[in-house]
Enzyme design. Structure first.
Site, mmCIF file in Angstrom:
data_model
loop_
_atom_site.group_PDB
_atom_site.id
_atom_site.type_symbol
_atom_site.label_atom_id
_atom_site.label_comp_id
_atom_site.label_asym_id
_atom_site.label_seq_id
_atom_site.Cartn_x
_atom_site.Cartn_y
_atom_site.Cartn_z
ATOM 1 N N GLU A 52 0.805 -1.222 0.000
ATOM 2 C CA GLU A 52 0.000 0.000 0.000
ATOM 3 C C GLU A 52 0.838 1.271 0.000
ATOM 4 O O GLU A 52 0.346 2.347 -0.356
ATOM 5 C CB GLU A 52 -0.937 -0.005 1.206
ATOM 6 C CG GLU A 52 -2.060 -1.035 1.080
ATOM 7 C CD GLU A 52 -2.979 -1.052 2.285
ATOM 8 O OE1 GLU A 52 -2.559 -0.572 3.357
ATOM 9 O OE2 GLU A 52 -4.109 -1.560 2.153
ATOM 10 N N GLU B 151 6.285 -21.677 8.755
ATOM 11 C CA GLU B 151 6.776 -20.820 9.834
ATOM 12 C C GLU B 151 7.877 -21.492 10.650
ATOM 13 O O GLU B 151 8.632 -20.829 11.358
ATOM 14 C CB GLU B 151 5.640 -20.389 10.746
ATOM 15 C CG GLU B 151 5.077 -21.453 11.648
ATOM 16 C CD GLU B 151 4.077 -20.865 12.634
ATOM 17 O OE1 GLU B 151 4.239 -21.158 13.834
ATOM 18 O OE2 GLU B 151 3.171 -20.128 12.224
#
EC number: 4.2.1.126
Length: 304
Positions: free
Chosen positions: A89, A120
């Site tokens: 963004e 992870e």
């Protein structure tokens, strides 16, 4: 078929049972939402308590960017998705180079839409990604609600070995010793649904990332006052928005602002400095170049 991998019990506040939500499954719909909203409202207060650590991280990021370095976000699951979102963004909002803020998500782009098994826990991948993409001038920020995600901690350790600055955003105040110069440990407490860190911990990470990146952009001169003056007018809608910003900042008419933007080849900052100082477009652009894009510094240069 169940995985035969070794199970790990994580001792973190986010994994504990929340006494305020024990009977949430017995409540009517509206009461469920009231309870969840009550839990959510504790998050901004918790974030407010770690602003000094966040400020130190902002300053490290500004130092890195001014030295030609980059900022890396590293996360898994929800943390990684929020990191990717924040980095993406910034490009349209502040017209930043796409490599200023780089997001690394465990499991790669596939993990943005769905979980990737054991991603992870892959410490080797986290370390390798940072060794391949980071430099000593960079800042690496890890995001891990528990503060113990192997992919994230290995990336931070690799960054420190390179000589880069490091920070960790976590919801575990008891995280202990980690490879981070700054630890931003926001105490969001137990989740409404035990262990569901997409909830309060995720909200805290979103607030911290948004504040972090916005403050960095302000310090880097990508705004003037509270206006987005670094955006480029690449289509009709954005051209209309830039004219509105020019009107807000200068008080000039729409016609005058549009003419200034045209003269500046769509560069909003140049048009702004031109209108506020009366200097021609060429001088305004030159002043901005000398001021490294800082509008207020360019104004000081051109205003007697």
């Amino acid at each position: 078929m169940m995985s035969r991998d070794r199970a790990v019990r994580v001792d973190a506040p986010t994994e504990r049972t929340n006494p305020r939500t024990r009977d949430i499954d017995l409540l009517p719909t509206l009461d469920i939402l009231h309870v969840l909203n009550g839990e959510d409202r504790t998050v901004p207060v918790a974030v407010g308590r770690v602003l000094p650590e966040l400020a130190s991280t902002v300053d490290m990021a500004v130092t890195a960017l001014r030295a030609g370095g980059r900022v890396h976000y590293v996360g898994a699951g929800t943390s990684g998705r929020l990191a990717v979102l924040d980095a993406a963004e910034l490009i349209p909002t502040f017209n930043v180079p796409p490599d200023w803020i780089v997001a690394h998500q465990a499991g790669g782009s596939e993990a943005f839409r769905r979980a990737v098994e054991n991603a992870e826990d892959n410490a080797a991948t986290g370390a390798a990604e940072i060794r391949e993409s980071a430099s000593p001038d960079d800042l690496v920020i890890g995001l891990a609600a528990s503060g113990r995600t192997p992919y994230v901690l290995a990336a931070l350790e690799a960054a420190q070995q390179l000589g880069a600055k490091t920070a960790l955003i976590t919801s575990n105040p008891d995280v202990g010793q980690v490879p981070a110069d700054v630890v931003i440990a926001v105490d969001t407490g137990p989740e409404p649904i035990s262990g569901s860190t997409r909830m309060k911990a995720g909200t805290a990470q979103k607030l911290l990332l948004t504040s972090f990146s916005t403050a960095v952009m302000i310090k880097m001169g990508r705004t003037y006052s509270n206006l987005m003056v670094s955006m480029l007018a690449t289509n009709a809608k954005l051209r209309g928005r830039t004219i509105g910003i020019l009107q807000e900042a200068t008080g000039a008419s729409e016609e005058v602002c549009e003419a200034a933007l045209t003269a500046a080849d769509g560069d909003l900052k140049t048009a702004l400095v031109h209108l506020l100082t009366g200097a021609d477009v060429e001088a305004s652009a030159a002043a901005l170049a000398v001021a490294d894009g800082q509008v207020r510094e360019a104004l000081r240069t051109l205003t007697p």
